[in-house]
Write an enzyme that holds these catalytic residues in place. Sequence first.
Site, PDB file in Angstrom:
ATOM      1  N   LYS A 100       0.843  -1.202   0.000  1.00  0.00           N
ATOM      2  CA  LYS A 100       0.000   0.000   0.000  1.00  0.00           C
ATOM      3  C   LYS A 100       0.877   1.251   0.000  1.00  0.00           C
ATOM      4  O   LYS A 100       1.868   1.328   0.734  1.00  0.00           O
ATOM      5  CB  LYS A 100      -0.923  -0.015   1.228  1.00  0.00           C
ATOM      6  N   SER A 131      -9.864  -0.383   6.954  1.00  0.00           N
ATOM      7  CA  SER A 131      -9.291  -0.231   5.611  1.00  0.00           C
ATOM      8  C   SER A 131      -8.584  -1.463   5.069  1.00  0.00           C
ATOM      9  O   SER A 131      -8.260  -1.509   3.879  1.00  0.00           O
ATOM     10  CB  SER A 131      -8.316   0.953   5.596  1.00  0.00           C
ATOM     11  N   SER A 189      -9.842   2.070   2.797  1.00  0.00           N
ATOM     12  CA  SER A 189      -9.021   2.857   1.898  1.00  0.00           C
ATOM     13  C   SER A 189      -8.053   2.027   1.058  1.00  0.00           C
ATOM     14  O   SER A 189      -7.500   2.502   0.068  1.00  0.00           O
ATOM     15  CB  SER A 189      -8.215   3.878   2.712  1.00  0.00           C
TER      16      SER A 189
END
Length: 494
Positions: free
Chosen positions: A88, A187, A163
């Site tokens: 990420k 997330s 997210s």
Amino acid sequence: MNKYLVPDSGLTSLSAAELAEKIHSREVTSREVTQAHLDRINDVDGTLHAFLHVGVEEALAAADAVDESLDKGEAPASALAGVPLALKDVFVTTDAPTTCASKMLEGYVAPYDATVTKKIREAGIPILGKTNMDEFAMGSSTENSAYGPTLNPWDIERTPGGSGGGTSAALASGEAPLGIGTDTGGSIRQPAALTNTVGVKPTYGTVSRYGLVACASSLDQGGPTARTVLDTALLHEVIAGHDKYDATSVNRAVAPVVAAAREGARGDLKGTKIGVVKQFDREGYQPGVLEQFHKSVEQLTAQGAEIVEVDCPHFDDALAAYYLILPCEVSSNLARFDGMRYGLREGDDGTHSAEEVMSLSRAAGFGPEVKRRIILGTYALSVGYYDAYYLQAQRVRTLIAQDFAVAYDKCDVLVSPTTPTTAFKLGEKVSDPLAMYNFDLCTLPLNLAGLCGMSLPSGLAPDSQLPTGLQIMAPAFQDDRLYKVGAAFEVGQK
């Protein structure tokens, strides 16, 4: 056949554990495995947009180093050595940009690696690239990225969640067998549920946050994602552990998550007490999601678990408390992005004051959702409102932690749906922040209490034929319970 889902055959169809076994036995090379995933990215990511940056040369160089070591007869650096990973874009890396999906950090390359990044490299895991996300991890759909949304491989007209939707989409499409995300209010777990993958939020303080660009420091936690419970456990062991560079890092032994996953894979849950949270089993959720959840509870019962209903009354106030505490921490953390030290700088032409440069830079660099949360947090922390809002929210946070403690006196783990609905259409909630915030109802109480949780596939909802997730929640530092119950449930699903 959906061309965006994991292929039925080939190296990109295999689990990380299967790939590791083939690499370590020299049946295939790490370069071959890494190249296969780079080829897959090349094939489908033009549509899915799971990655913000792909490091072809860096990934292949790391794979070659693993192959060279194994060819010399040296032991693998870890159980996952040679198996590539998607990271990420919120963990800093010295060899790739870290943008947090924001124009504010466009092109920024950090002078150091995050501890999680360093551990991955030391484990011999090639990093394929950095994945898309909601800007500064603020959002539930990956639509808040300054570089465009990620699409859900199950239905490219829908969101993969957020997210960390980029990482989960990469897993679900076969672009990567492993991923690292962060979980502030769901997330990791929420995108896992929407993409039929596995995601774990470890206990707060057990995975270092050094080099993780902060959203809300008391809530953020890095964690592993994969397509199977065992793969997730193997990666969990790589990244967990005390770090002297993180003041919130806990100095205690890592929970035996891999051993727990292997034990759970026997499928026997006799003697395990599982609590069903009353507040998360109610009308208002998508009927297909509730139907799959009830089937999941029936399956756990059939595997020998004892099911008890638990009441957590303050969970009803969790959403309001979370969306007061989080913006306050965001307001503080994002003050550093001022256009003066690094990142985007606007108005630096000699005609503007330093204050004007800061204002212009932040106006141009931050997206609407980030600005909204900064404003909310600044307001809640202002004189006259601090006691009424922020302190009150912190009191609710304490009550939520107490609800969890009472519940765990009656059971070993708690279960709930991971999300109230299956994946929603792109653009459906963007103009309605409250609807977007409500999507985190099931996941955010865990972050407020600093505990650990897992989402894993629980079948397709009959009314939409889209993935649902079962959320398993365990007490602090009992992460191994997640893996035992999760692995057993996974076996029962097959």
